[in-house]
Design an enzyme around this catalytic site. Sequence first.
Site, PDB file in Angstrom:
ATOM      1  N   CYS A 180       0.876  -1.171   0.000  1.00 32.10           N
ATOM      2  CA  CYS A 180       0.000   0.000   0.000  1.00 32.10           C
ATOM      3  C   CYS A 180       0.916   1.224   0.000  1.00 32.10           C
ATOM      4  CB  CYS A 180      -0.886  -0.003   1.242  1.00 32.10           C
ATOM      5  SG  CYS A 180       0.072   0.100   2.751  1.00 32.10           S
TER       6      CYS A 180
ATOM      7  N   GLU B 168       0.507  -0.523  15.736  1.00 28.38           N
ATOM      8  CA  GLU B 168      -0.129   0.752  15.337  1.00 28.38           C
ATOM      9  C   GLU B 168      -0.983   1.284  16.489  1.00 28.38           C
ATOM     10  OE1 GLU B 168      -2.624   0.837  11.713  1.00 28.38           O
ATOM     11  OE2 GLU B 168      -3.854   2.288  12.796  1.00 28.38           O
TER      12      GLU B 168
HETATM   13 FE1  F3S Z   1      -1.116   1.336   4.256  1.00 27.26          FE
HETATM   14 FE2  F3S Z   1      -1.149   3.627   5.477  1.00 27.26          FE
HETATM   15 FE3  F3S Z   1      -3.377   2.496   4.757  1.00 27.26          FE
HETATM   16  S1  F3S Z   1       0.232   1.969   5.858  1.00 27.26           S
HETATM   17  S2  F3S Z   1      -2.984   0.317   4.891  1.00 27.26           S
HETATM   18  S3  F3S Z   1      -1.824   3.276   3.395  1.00 27.26           S
HETATM   19  S4  F3S Z   1      -2.968   3.508   6.669  1.00 27.26           S
END
Ligand code: F3S
Length: 283
Positions: free
Chosen positions: A12, A129
């Site tokens: 991601c 997190e």
């Molecule tokens: Fe990735 Fe950030 Fe979303 S690490 S899953 S883009 S909150």
Amino acid sequence: MHIELAKTAGFCFGVKRAVETVYEQIRCHEDRKIYTYGPIIHNEEVIKDLRKQGVQVLHSEEDIQKIEDGVVVIRSHGVSRRIYDLLEEKNLTCIDATCPFVKKIHRIVDEESRKGSYIVIIGNGSHPEVEGIRGWAGEQASVIQTAEEAERFQVPETGRKVCIVAQTTFNYNKFKDLVEIIDKKGYDIIVLNTICNATKERQEEACRIAGRVDAMVVIGDRRSSNTQKLFEICKNECLNTYYIQTLDDLDMNQLRSVETVGITAGASTPNIIIEEVQRLCQN
Ligand code: F3S
């Protein structure tokens, strides 16, 4: 063989940015030791490669205490305020690769707790997190993961506003259910849906592709829970779904007689592995 590669396969945005940050630091600081606070990503191949290039993983505050010099990269999950303070105290260079979506949650809970709100984090309390978010939420925040915990929840002092946020990877329907339970208690609440769509989009796309191909390949680390989930979703749609960690796990005999193959990958799968698999299927 026709190949359909998922656009959302692999890293991601936040993870990609964090991994690139570490490689960039290696290039910029050839003469300095590079550390990451926690593994930058849950992928053995990447961690092995970084280790080869001299990057060391710090696992705890005690580990930070032990080092005297170097660059410490904060991964996409983010950390509590204490860790930033500790790095500053120790005069270590802090490179912050916290995902901006997580950083936004830190800002919200920091501001809201300063204004006196009681913070509720919907998520898994032992996930790094959430531990990080908690470290910005004032003294008495609560983490809620289940309906039972939501039922039991009580604000210690009456009259206090309640601010509810979510772990970025939390399931949206579950989040809604838990908020509803808390809402019934009659507190003055503000709800901020801080769930990130990256996971959902990856799953939805994988499901669509698996539904129209003859075989599906899901690439990711064996221990990656989001890859396992992707595999389940694809298997449900397409019986010929294969879970592979590296190119070596791919048995081309299984794909000989198929016309269309879909490929997707978990959030911690590097592009290079995805490309290798794609190339092998094409030949
Ligand atoms: Fe990735 Fe950030 Fe979303 S690490 S899953 S883009 S909150």
